[in-house]
Design a protein around this motif. Structure first.
Motif, PDB file in Angstrom:
ATOM      1  N   ILE A 178       6.041   9.429   2.582  1.00 19.55           N
ATOM      2  CA  ILE A 178       4.631   9.482   2.030  1.00 19.55           C
ATOM      3  C   ILE A 178       3.742   8.063   2.320  1.00 19.55           C
ATOM      4  O   ILE A 178       2.650   8.304   2.493  1.00 19.55           O
ATOM      5  CB  ILE A 178       4.740   9.884   0.450  1.00 19.55           C
ATOM      6  N   ILE A 179       4.420   7.012   2.207  1.00 20.66           N
ATOM      7  CA  ILE A 179       3.874   5.702   2.399  1.00 20.66           C
ATOM      8  C   ILE A 179       3.339   5.596   3.853  1.00 20.66           C
ATOM      9  O   ILE A 179       2.553   4.987   3.917  1.00 20.66           O
ATOM     10  CB  ILE A 179       4.763   4.684   1.964  1.00 20.66           C
ATOM     11  N   LYS A 180       4.346   5.889   4.601  1.00 11.74           N
ATOM     12  CA  LYS A 180       3.965   5.726   5.927  1.00 11.74           C
ATOM     13  C   LYS A 180       2.697   6.511   6.534  1.00 11.74           C
ATOM     14  O   LYS A 180       1.799   6.098   7.436  1.00 11.74           O
ATOM     15  CB  LYS A 180       5.304   6.257   7.062  1.00 11.74           C
ATOM     16  N   GLU A 181       2.647   7.721   5.924  1.00 11.72           N
ATOM     17  CA  GLU A 181       1.581   8.701   6.172  1.00 11.72           C
ATOM     18  C   GLU A 181       0.268   8.191   5.716  1.00 11.72           C
ATOM     19  O   GLU A 181      -0.927   8.306   6.298  1.00 11.72           O
ATOM     20  CB  GLU A 181       1.931  10.280   5.588  1.00 11.72           C
ATOM     21  N   ALA A 182       0.575   7.399   4.342  1.00 13.07           N
ATOM     22  CA  ALA A 182      -0.777   6.885   3.725  1.00 13.07           C
ATOM     23  C   ALA A 182      -1.291   5.831   4.429  1.00 13.07           C
ATOM     24  O   ALA A 182      -2.585   5.489   4.655  1.00 13.07           O
ATOM     25  CB  ALA A 182      -0.195   6.513   2.300  1.00 13.07           C
ATOM     26  N   ILE A 183      -0.337   4.831   5.093  1.00 15.64           N
ATOM     27  CA  ILE A 183      -0.676   3.799   5.902  1.00 15.64           C
ATOM     28  C   ILE A 183      -1.410   4.145   7.157  1.00 15.64           C
ATOM     29  O   ILE A 183      -2.696   3.698   7.273  1.00 15.64           O
ATOM     30  CB  ILE A 183       0.446   3.034   6.224  1.00 15.64           C
ATOM     31  N   LYS A 184      -1.006   5.121   7.636  1.00 16.98           N
ATOM     32  CA  LYS A 184      -1.704   5.936   8.892  1.00 16.98           C
ATOM     33  C   LYS A 184      -3.190   6.094   8.723  1.00 16.98           C
ATOM     34  O   LYS A 184      -4.047   6.052   9.313  1.00 16.98           O
ATOM     35  CB  LYS A 184      -0.907   6.818   9.534  1.00 16.98           C
ATOM     36  N   GLU A 185      -3.155   7.091   7.465  1.00 18.27           N
ATOM     37  CA  GLU A 185      -4.417   7.808   7.153  1.00 18.27           C
ATOM     38  C   GLU A 185      -5.427   6.448   6.843  1.00 18.27           C
ATOM     39  O   GLU A 185      -6.728   6.507   7.229  1.00 18.27           O
ATOM     40  CB  GLU A 185      -4.190   8.716   5.911  1.00 18.27           C
ATOM     41  N   ALA A 186      -5.170   5.598   6.186  1.00 20.21           N
ATOM     42  CA  ALA A 186      -5.968   4.542   5.577  1.00 20.21           C
ATOM     43  C   ALA A 186      -6.531   3.607   6.884  1.00 20.21           C
ATOM     44  O   ALA A 186      -7.633   3.337   7.109  1.00 20.21           O
ATOM     45  CB  ALA A 186      -4.921   3.454   4.891  1.00 20.21           C
ATOM     46  N   ILE A 187      -5.742   3.609   7.949  1.00 20.28           N
ATOM     47  CA  ILE A 187      -5.974   2.977   9.164  1.00 20.28           C
ATOM     48  C   ILE A 187      -7.075   3.837  10.017  1.00 20.28           C
ATOM     49  O   ILE A 187      -7.960   3.186  10.404  1.00 20.28           O
ATOM     50  CB  ILE A 187      -4.732   2.508   9.962  1.00 20.28           C
ATOM     51  N   LEU A 188      -6.498   5.051  10.152  1.00 23.86           N
ATOM     52  CA  LEU A 188      -7.583   6.029  10.956  1.00 23.86           C
ATOM     53  C   LEU A 188      -8.801   6.318  10.345  1.00 23.86           C
ATOM     54  O   LEU A 188      -9.997   6.244  10.872  1.00 23.86           O
ATOM     55  CB  LEU A 188      -6.963   7.431  11.074  1.00 23.86           C
ATOM     56  N   GLU A 189      -8.874   6.203   8.787  1.00 23.82           N
ATOM     57  CA  GLU A 189     -10.106   6.265   7.895  1.00 23.82           C
ATOM     58  C   GLU A 189     -10.799   5.070   7.727  1.00 23.82           C
ATOM     59  O   GLU A 189     -12.016   5.035   7.551  1.00 23.82           O
ATOM     60  CB  GLU A 189      -9.755   6.630   6.619  1.00 23.82           C
ATOM     61  N   ALA A 214      -1.491  -3.855   6.221  1.00 20.69           N
ATOM     62  CA  ALA A 214      -0.900  -2.738   5.644  1.00 20.69           C
ATOM     63  C   ALA A 214       0.358  -2.843   4.876  1.00 20.69           C
ATOM     64  O   ALA A 214       0.687  -1.892   3.761  1.00 20.69           O
ATOM     65  CB  ALA A 214      -0.167  -2.347   7.163  1.00 20.69           C
ATOM     66  N   LYS A 215       0.754  -4.055   4.859  1.00 19.65           N
ATOM     67  CA  LYS A 215       1.523  -4.434   3.549  1.00 19.65           C
ATOM     68  C   LYS A 215       1.250  -4.219   2.306  1.00 19.65           C
ATOM     69  O   LYS A 215       1.845  -3.930   1.309  1.00 19.65           O
ATOM     70  CB  LYS A 215       2.460  -5.921   3.917  1.00 19.65           C
ATOM     71  N   ALA A 216      -0.061  -4.970   2.108  1.00 13.58           N
ATOM     72  CA  ALA A 216      -0.795  -4.832   0.880  1.00 13.58           C
ATOM     73  C   ALA A 216      -0.889  -3.477   0.424  1.00 13.58           C
ATOM     74  O   ALA A 216      -0.759  -3.139  -0.713  1.00 13.58           O
ATOM     75  CB  ALA A 216      -1.865  -5.674   0.915  1.00 13.58           C
ATOM     76  N   PHE A 217      -1.252  -2.645   1.454  1.00 16.68           N
ATOM     77  CA  PHE A 217      -1.563  -1.402   1.112  1.00 16.68           C
ATOM     78  C   PHE A 217      -0.613  -0.441   0.756  1.00 16.68           C
ATOM     79  O   PHE A 217      -0.318   0.259  -0.351  1.00 16.68           O
ATOM     80  CB  PHE A 217      -2.285  -0.700   2.183  1.00 16.68           C
ATOM     81  N   MET A 218       0.800  -0.770   1.244  1.00 18.78           N
ATOM     82  CA  MET A 218       2.103  -0.388   1.064  1.00 18.78           C
ATOM     83  C   MET A 218       2.243  -0.501  -0.302  1.00 18.78           C
ATOM     84  O   MET A 218       2.933   0.276  -1.115  1.00 18.78           O
ATOM     85  CB  MET A 218       3.032  -0.983   1.895  1.00 18.78           C
ATOM     86  N   LEU A 219       2.319  -2.030  -0.926  1.00 19.62           N
ATOM     87  CA  LEU A 219       2.666  -2.139  -2.188  1.00 19.62           C
ATOM     88  C   LEU A 219       1.887  -1.690  -3.122  1.00 19.62           C
ATOM     89  O   LEU A 219       2.403  -1.043  -4.277  1.00 19.62           O
ATOM     90  CB  LEU A 219       2.452  -3.806  -2.597  1.00 19.62           C
ATOM     91  N   LYS A 220       0.676  -1.360  -2.875  1.00 22.61           N
ATOM     92  CA  LYS A 220      -0.545  -0.699  -3.743  1.00 22.61           C
ATOM     93  C   LYS A 220       0.071   0.651  -4.001  1.00 22.61           C
ATOM     94  O   LYS A 220       0.033   1.302  -5.049  1.00 22.61           O
ATOM     95  CB  LYS A 220      -1.813  -0.629  -3.231  1.00 22.61           C
ATOM     96  N   LYS A 221       0.272   1.272  -2.842  1.00 21.84           N
ATOM     97  CA  LYS A 221       0.957   2.924  -2.703  1.00 21.84           C
ATOM     98  C   LYS A 221       2.082   2.941  -3.409  1.00 21.84           C
ATOM     99  O   LYS A 221       2.094   3.993  -4.290  1.00 21.84           O
ATOM    100  CB  LYS A 221       0.808   3.328  -1.120  1.00 21.84           C
ATOM    101  N   GLY A 222       2.937   2.280  -3.251  1.00 20.94           N
ATOM    102  CA  GLY A 222       4.377   1.945  -3.770  1.00 20.94           C
ATOM    103  C   GLY A 222       4.258   2.188  -5.259  1.00 20.94           C
ATOM    104  O   GLY A 222       4.970   2.746  -6.175  1.00 20.94           O
TER     105      GLY A 222
END
Length: 476
Positions: free
Chosen positions: A438-449, A459-467
């Motif tokens: 879920i986190i990997k997919e969310a990072i990918k989507e955030a970059i593509l968007e 990406a690390k900051a986004f990962m922490l937020k998503k986690g």
């Protein structure tokens, strides 16, 4: 029109003197025949394949030639056909004894018996391929042309030495060869011969799929493939070989609304792409890019004709067609499938207001095939309206610029997540679980968007937020 008329000059390569000497040693007559002679006369470059006919044993002549050559090259012998082959001086030389042939109705493999040179020339597919040059010491370089092949070369005409019904019924592959030569050489098929192909078209069913595809590939690789496909269509061979293509033909009209003829449009696309690439598989993608349109065609009163999902259906049909025709089910097939599936994507984003995220997704999905995809889409522009033609090409130019700009900034091609699954597990002290995906997919989507740049810290900051949103606790 033959450009070379000094026949002896065709035989300047040292291999011909060696063959001549070997034939003299065995007291045999020998001749070079077929494509080598034809291509020399048409000045089509120096062929790498040479066919030699011996009045006697071709295998014995090949053996004697090998003895006279440096390093005595190995001979491949095909006893069933009475032929032998060896390689020398970067040439592939095939030897055969002059022969007569007779055929049974269910096979293109003949019953063979010894014959004269003229018997051998008579069994050839076309008069231009029955031309022979004498390799005998006394008559070295003399042309032997019993069926007036030279005149057919001048007239740019393809006709058979025998009655075409006999030639094509005996070996139906010759029907495809006629169309292939007509395409490659820009020759006309003699009218009686062309009518005979239509008459004997069903005989093509005894030919193996591999042989058929070999000829189709040569047509596709010619300068203007549409010549060959139009002839396949005209003679009735195409619906037997590729009914998926002929299913695209025709313009239907309901309530005054028409759609274009997708078959003839396809041939234009193939010609267009052939001006920009010699890649066989890109040309296959052009040939098959619309095959999903026949099964998805529908008429709606409010919006007219639609072909919804034809790219997806077409990509599935690619696999079935490749399998049916015994073509390679490997990365080449997957490339054709991918290009067919994505063939409308660049068109959709060629609008002036295209967003960066749409371009990122295109590059992400196409990966290293983005250039091939753009080449296919540009070839798909077949409008005869000069203003629209210019507009579409300008739009694609903008898409290319946008792709370059986004690629330089975001490095989306062959995308690898800036944060790996292992790092996510370590940050949250997790074992393999769905949360990592879920986190990997969310990072990918955030970059593509475009929400975050394709960089590690972001990406690390986004990962922490998503986690955190998922109720995970960081141990870092």
């Amino acid at each position: 029109m033959p450009k070379n008329t000094n026949y002896k000059s065709a035989l300047k390569h040292p291999i011909f003197k060696i063959i001549s000497q070997a034939a003299e040693n065995l007291n045999l007559e020998s001749y070079v025949i077929g494509g080598f002679v034809r291509d020399f006369l048409l000045d089509r470059g120096e062929p790498k394949d040479i066919d030699i006919v011996a009045i006697g044993s071709g295998i014995d002549l090949a053996t004697e030639v090998s003895k006279l050559l440096p390093n005595n090259p190995k001979i491949q012998i095909f006893k069933t056909y009475g032929t032998a082959m060896l390689r020398a001086f970067d040439l592939e030389i095939e030897f055969v004894g002059a022969r007569k042939e007779s055929y049974t109705e269910d096979s293109r493999n003949p019953v063979v018996e010894n014959g004269s040179l003229e018997d051998d020339q008579r069994r050839r597919d076309f008069t231009i391929n029955a031309l022979a040059l004498n390799l005998g010491e006394a008559n070295f370089g003399d042309l032997v042309d019993p069926f007036n092949g030279i005149e057919d070369l001048k007239q740019q005409l393809l006709q058979t030495p025998l009655d075409p019904d006999v030639t094509y019924s005996d070996d139906p592959l010759r029907m495809l060869r006629a169309i292939r030569f007509a395409t490659q050489l820009h020759f006309k098929i003699e009218p009686k011969s062309l009518a005979s192909i239509s008459k004997n078209k069903n005989r093509i069913k005894i030919i193996s799929k591999e042989r058929i595809i070999d000829e189709v590939n040569k047509i596709l690789l010619s300068e203007k493939p549409s010549i060959g496909f139009a002839l396949l269509h005209k003679t009735g061979l195409l619906p037997i070989i590729f009914p998926q293509l002929t299913a695209l033909e025709g313009i239907e009209e309901i309530e005054g609304q028409k759609h274009k003829d997708n078959f003839w449009h396809t041939l234009e696309v193939v010609d267009n792409i052939s001006e920009n690439t010699d890649d066989l598989w890109l040309r296959w993608a052009a040939l098959l890019h619309d095959i999903g349109k026949a099964p998805t065609k529908k008429f709606h009163k409010k919006i007219g004709w639609t072909f919804h999902g034809h790219e997806f259906v077409g990509s599935k049909m690619v696999y079935k067609l490749f399998k049916q025709m015994k073509m390679p089910l490997n990365d080449k097939m997957k490339l054709v499938q991918k290009l067919v599936l994505m063939s409308s994507r660049p068109i959709v984003i060629s609008d002036e207001n295209v967003t960066d995220s749409a371009v990122r997704r295109l590059v992400f999905d196409a990966g290293n095939d983005i250039e091939d995809l753009m080449t296919l889409c540009e070839a798909d522009i077949t409008t005869k309206n000069p203003k629209r033609f210019k507009k579409y090409h300008n739009n694609f130019k903008k898409v290319r610029e946008k792709i370059k700009e986004v690629e330089e900034k975001d490095h989306i091609r062959n995308f690898q997540p800036p944060v790996s699954g292992e790092e996510i597990m370590a940050f949250f002290n997790l074992k393999p679980s769905r949360e990592i995906g879920i986190i990997k997919e969310a990072i990918k989507e955030a970059i593509l968007e475009g929400e975050i740049p394709n960089e590690y810290e972001a990406a690390k900051a986004f990962m922490l937020k998503k986690g955190k949103k998922l109720g995970l606790k960081s141990v870092g």
